[in-house]
Design a protein around this motif. Structure first.
Motif, PDB file in Angstrom:
ATOM      1  N   LYS A  56       6.405 -16.257  -8.102  1.00  0.00           N
ATOM      2  CA  LYS A  56       6.750 -14.915  -8.585  1.00  0.00           C
ATOM      3  C   LYS A  56       5.461 -14.156  -8.950  1.00  0.00           C
ATOM      4  CE  LYS A  56       9.732 -13.092 -12.165  1.00  0.00           C
ATOM      5  NZ  LYS A  56       9.017 -13.276 -13.395  1.00  0.00           N
ATOM      6  N   ALA A  59       3.631 -13.172  -5.771  1.00  0.00           N
ATOM      7  CA  ALA A  59       4.266 -12.022  -5.117  1.00  0.00           C
ATOM      8  C   ALA A  59       3.941 -10.737  -5.880  1.00  0.00           C
ATOM      9  CB  ALA A  59       5.776 -12.245  -5.056  1.00  0.00           C
ATOM     10  N   ASP A  60       4.018 -10.852  -7.182  1.00  0.00           N
ATOM     11  CA  ASP A  60       3.723  -9.708  -8.055  1.00  0.00           C
ATOM     12  C   ASP A  60       2.272  -9.241  -7.845  1.00  0.00           C
ATOM     13  OD1 ASP A  60       4.403  -7.905 -10.078  1.00  0.00           O
ATOM     14  OD2 ASP A  60       3.302  -9.129 -11.550  1.00  0.00           O
ATOM     15  N   TYR A  61       1.394 -10.223  -7.726  1.00  0.00           N
ATOM     16  CA  TYR A  61      -0.026  -9.931  -7.524  1.00  0.00           C
ATOM     17  C   TYR A  61      -0.245  -9.236  -6.175  1.00  0.00           C
ATOM     18  CZ  TYR A  61      -4.929 -10.833  -6.362  1.00  0.00           C
ATOM     19  OH  TYR A  61      -6.228 -10.696  -5.962  1.00  0.00           O
ATOM     20  N   ALA A  62       0.438  -9.747  -5.152  1.00  0.00           N
ATOM     21  CA  ALA A  62       0.288  -9.168  -3.809  1.00  0.00           C
ATOM     22  C   ALA A  62       0.742  -7.708  -3.807  1.00  0.00           C
ATOM     23  CB  ALA A  62       1.101  -9.987  -2.800  1.00  0.00           C
ATOM     24  N   THR A  63       1.859  -7.457  -4.498  1.00  0.00           N
ATOM     25  CA  THR A  63       2.365  -6.082  -4.565  1.00  0.00           C
ATOM     26  C   THR A  63       1.372  -5.181  -5.282  1.00  0.00           C
ATOM     27  OG1 THR A  63       4.541  -7.088  -4.815  1.00  0.00           O
ATOM     28  CG2 THR A  63       4.402  -4.718  -5.224  1.00  0.00           C
ATOM     29  N   LYS A  64       0.888  -5.653  -6.417  1.00  0.00           N
ATOM     30  CA  LYS A  64      -0.046  -4.843  -7.223  1.00  0.00           C
ATOM     31  C   LYS A  64      -1.349  -4.602  -6.474  1.00  0.00           C
ATOM     32  CE  LYS A  64       1.427  -5.832 -11.930  1.00  0.00           C
ATOM     33  NZ  LYS A  64       1.265  -6.777 -13.025  1.00  0.00           N
ATOM     34  N   LYS A  66      -1.779  -4.530  -3.247  1.00  0.00           N
ATOM     35  CA  LYS A  66      -1.565  -3.589  -2.147  1.00  0.00           C
ATOM     36  C   LYS A  66      -1.543  -2.158  -2.698  1.00  0.00           C
ATOM     37  CE  LYS A  66       1.098  -2.918   2.054  1.00  0.00           C
ATOM     38  NZ  LYS A  66       1.043  -1.472   1.945  1.00  0.00           N
ATOM     39  N   ALA A  67      -0.826  -1.993  -3.809  1.00  0.00           N
ATOM     40  CA  ALA A  67      -0.740  -0.664  -4.428  1.00  0.00           C
ATOM     41  C   ALA A  67      -2.129  -0.186  -4.843  1.00  0.00           C
ATOM     42  CB  ALA A  67       0.191  -0.722  -5.631  1.00  0.00           C
ATOM     43  N   TYR A  68      -2.903  -1.098  -5.371  1.00  0.00           N
ATOM     44  CA  TYR A  68      -4.257  -0.772  -5.822  1.00  0.00           C
ATOM     45  C   TYR A  68      -5.125  -0.335  -4.641  1.00  0.00           C
ATOM     46  CZ  TYR A  68      -8.990  -1.630  -7.598  1.00  0.00           C
ATOM     47  OH  TYR A  68     -10.311  -1.511  -7.943  1.00  0.00           O
ATOM     48  N   ASP A  70      -4.097   0.678  -1.652  1.00  0.00           N
ATOM     49  CA  ASP A  70      -3.585   1.926  -1.078  1.00  0.00           C
ATOM     50  C   ASP A  70      -4.090   3.117  -1.884  1.00  0.00           C
ATOM     51  OD1 ASP A  70      -2.326   0.440   0.758  1.00  0.00           O
ATOM     52  OD2 ASP A  70      -0.296   0.670  -0.067  1.00  0.00           O
TER      53      ASP A  70
END
Lengths: 231, 446
Positions: A56, A59-64, A66-68, A70
């Motif tokens: 978890k 996954a949370d890290y990957a999302t953050k 990517k957002a960072y 982007d």
């Protein structure tokens, strides 16, 4: 002759003792250090729990991340004002099995051994016979899970700190005898006292039999305090 | 030896907080524990020949202690050693363990870390032993801080109203000597394997300060990879009264155990053997502890044989042993109060001091004139075990404080001094820590 105090030992032993009444050497004007401050940790009983939580986090890290990234591309911030990138979780799902095995090993090395189940339960823990091949046969507290400290995760390879299952459901007991509620796994706040600092504790010195001396008639019971300067 | 005025350093409290383990009490002006809390701070200045005389006396006194212990534990006549142990009110169950502890010192096994003699040093040059702090000598952290004061003063305050003499030094080898003894203990007791636990009374800050100071020396000068931990006598509780760390325990085989129920192979303790023995009698576990101590498997600082030296009856026995030798110059005439000899009776008729055999510093002590009491301290329950009477010696005074010289002896060598003052003639709990300097010719900077 050492001319000035170096605070390394002070800091090291602060971690061990959690003592409250010594001035903070770094910030002399700050208030007293709390007796036993709460610190963040992750708590797991099983490898499965560890894997679920770390996946978890990953996954949370990957999302953050990517957002960072982007965000950096879309509108680069002015120099010197860039936000910090997200922190990578130090405990990986792939390491969970090894970490939990280390926790079990820690339990085998450090759990005290008592002659009888009753002696063992006096400390408020659930007890089990020692496994075959154990150095001393008798009863030991049942493994209740392990904490991994966030601070450890950030700065060095995490070391598990095992706890025991409490006699009462929903409770765990630290090796120091502190009873903690078992709320959930994953991110939790626990007293700093449960974290023992390096250098590591010597092994192979488990107490045997009933432990005495901790009652109102035990150690310290006959001492007549004379105040500061009494010794 | 003279008192000299020193300045109250600007930011003295901040300096203490940054450079001392007992920051709270030393920097608190209300407690008047450190000289800079006084409106007119002062220090004691020794001449170099006085420093030499104190060092010589200290090392001679240690030799006398060893000679005394040798005789104490030598059975020239059957039952003699037991009679002496009984005279000091040491419980019978521990007699064998205490004899074995002394036997193990040859070759050296039951090691001592340090001892502090309290000396009366008079302006006329007499040096007399008042007490032996054999088991639980505090003031280590104060001894180190006075060095930090001296270094700061010489570095930053020589242009002040009261500069120190240009050749000023300090008689203070405490750090180096403790480090030396730690090295020996680390090797002999294999501390890398065993670790070391420091037992303190959770109600006495100074116990923990002393422990922390010794740990700092161990870590900084010897080995930072040794496992150390603080163990509390009765356990540690938070403000709400919940136990956060269990206290010291004893397992079925008589081993001391720590808060995580691990045996303690090497224990440093700031708690007297007599108190441990009383506690275990209270807890009906005397025999199991005594048998364990006989085995010598657990190493304790200070070792069991030190119990003899820290008992004030030792002062009476030392006087008996050395009263006809030239070494008597460092001793005060001392007798058990039950002694009805001509000499003892003569002492009682004049100025003398009564002290409980086990009472700690100042407690239960009185100064008697033969016809009445001049000064006394509350006994707080001490004295039932018996008393000694000691010849009275007037302590030197500076700015209204009577002061005694605490003189460290470590591995047979004099290791520096720490001075305590008290407005009473009996140094007690509300004492004042006075730094000192040593100067040969007293040259002053203009």
């Amino acid at each position: 002759m050492q001319q000035y105090l170096v605070i390394s030992a002070f800091i090291a032993t602060q971690l061990i003792t959690g003592c409250s009444d010594m001035a903070d050497e770094d910030e002399p004007d700050s208030p007293e250090v709390q007796a036993n401050p709460m610190v963040a940790a992750r708590f797991y009983e099983t490898t499965e729990q560890c894997e679920a939580d770390t996946k978890k986090q990953e996954a949370d890290y990957a999302t953050k991340l990517k957002a960072y990234q982007d965000n950096q591309l879309k509108s680069p911030p002015p120099a010197g004002q860039a936000p910090n990138p997200p922190q990578k979780p130090a405990l990986r799902a792939a390491d969970c099995a090894a970490q939990m095995a280390a926790a079990r090993q820690e339990h085998d090395r450090h759990a005290p051994v008592y002659q009888t189940r009753q002696d063992c339960q006096v400390d408020g823990v659930q007890c089990e016979p020692t496994p075959a091949g154990y150095a001393t046969s008798g009863y030991r507290p049942r493994y209740g899970g392990s904490y991994f400290y966030i601070g450890d995760l950030l700065h060095r390879s995490p070391a598990p700190r095992t706890v025991y299952q409490g006699l009462n459901a929903g409770e765990i007991v630290t090796p120091q005898g502190q009873v903690l509620p078992k709320t959930h796994t994953g991110l939790v706040a626990v007293p700093q006292e449960t974290n023992l600092a390096a250098p590591s504790r010597p092994t192979g010195y488990a107490a045997k039999g009933t432990i005495t001396g901790r009652s109102s008639s035990g150690f310290g019971s006959t001492y007549k305090s004379t105040g500061r300067g009494g010794k | 030896m003279q008192a000299i005025k020193v300045i109250q350093r600007p930011r003295w409290q901040a300096h203490i907080r940054e450079h001392a383990y007992q920051a709270d009490v030393l920097s608190d002006p209300a407690q008047k524990y450190w000289i800079e809390a006084l409106p007119e701070p002062f220090a004691i200045q020794f001449r170099t020949d006085e420093e030499t005389a104190i060092a010589t006396a200290t090392e001679k006194l240690w030799e006398m202690c060893v000679a005394f212990l040798d005789r104490f534990f030598t059975e020239a006549e059957a039952g003699e050693v037991d009679r002496r142990l009984a005279q000091l009110q040491i419980p019978v169950a521990y007699w064998e363990a205490i004899k074995l502890s002394w036997d193990r010192t040859v070759p050296v096994e039951d090691l001592s870390l340090c001892t502090r003699f309290d000396l009366a040093v008079t302006e006329s040059g007499q040096i007399k032993l008042l007490e032996i702090n054999g088991e639980t000598p505090l003031l280590g952290a104060e001894t180190i801080y006075q060095w930090n004061w001296y270094v700061d003063y010489k570095r930053n305050h020589q242009n002040s109203k009261y500069p120190l003499p240009s050749d000023a030094n300090q008689f203070n080898d405490f750090w180096d000597r403790i480090a030396g003894q730690w090295r020996r203990i680390v090797a002999d007791y294999n501390l890398k394997e065993t670790g070391i636990s420091f037992l303190v009374d959770e109600n006495l800050e100074e116990d923990r300060e002393m422990a922390m100071q010794l740990i700092q020396i161990l870590y900084d000068d010897v080995d930072p990879d040794i496992h150390v931990q603080i163990v509390y006598l009765r356990g540690l509780r938070d403000d709400a009264g919940n136990e956060v760390q269990r206290g010291l325990g004893l397992d079925a085989d008589g081993y001391f155990v720590d808060h995580v129920n691990q045996r303690i192979p090497v224990l440093w303790k700031m708690y007297d053997w007599s108190d441990i023995q009383n506690d275990m009698a209270n807890d009906a576990t005397t025999d199991v502890l005594a048998r364990q101590l006989e085995s010598g498997a657990v190493k304790v600082l200070e070792p069991l044989w030190k119990q003899v030296l820290s008992n004030k009856g030792a002062l009476a026995l030392m006087w008996e042993q050395f009263k006809d030798s030239p070494d008597r110059e460092y001793l005060l005439a001392t007798y058990f109060d039950r002694d009805i000899s001509v000499e003892a009776t003569g002492l009682i008729l004049g100025m003398h001091v009564r002290k409980p055999m086990l009472g700690l510093e100042g407690v239960g002590t009185s100064i008697d004139t033969g016809v009445g009491t001049l000064e006394e301290r509350d006994s707080l329950g001490y004295g039932k075990e018996g008393l000694i009477i000691q010849a009275y010696i007037e302590l030197p005074q500076a700015f209204g404080y009577h002061y005694t010289i605490g003189s460290w002896v470590i591995d047979g060598e004099a290791a520096g001094v720490i001075i305590r003052g008290d407005t009473s003639r009996i140094t007690g709990r509300h004492c004042l820590i006075i730094p000192h300097i040593v100067s040969g010719d007293g040259l002053f900077i203009d």
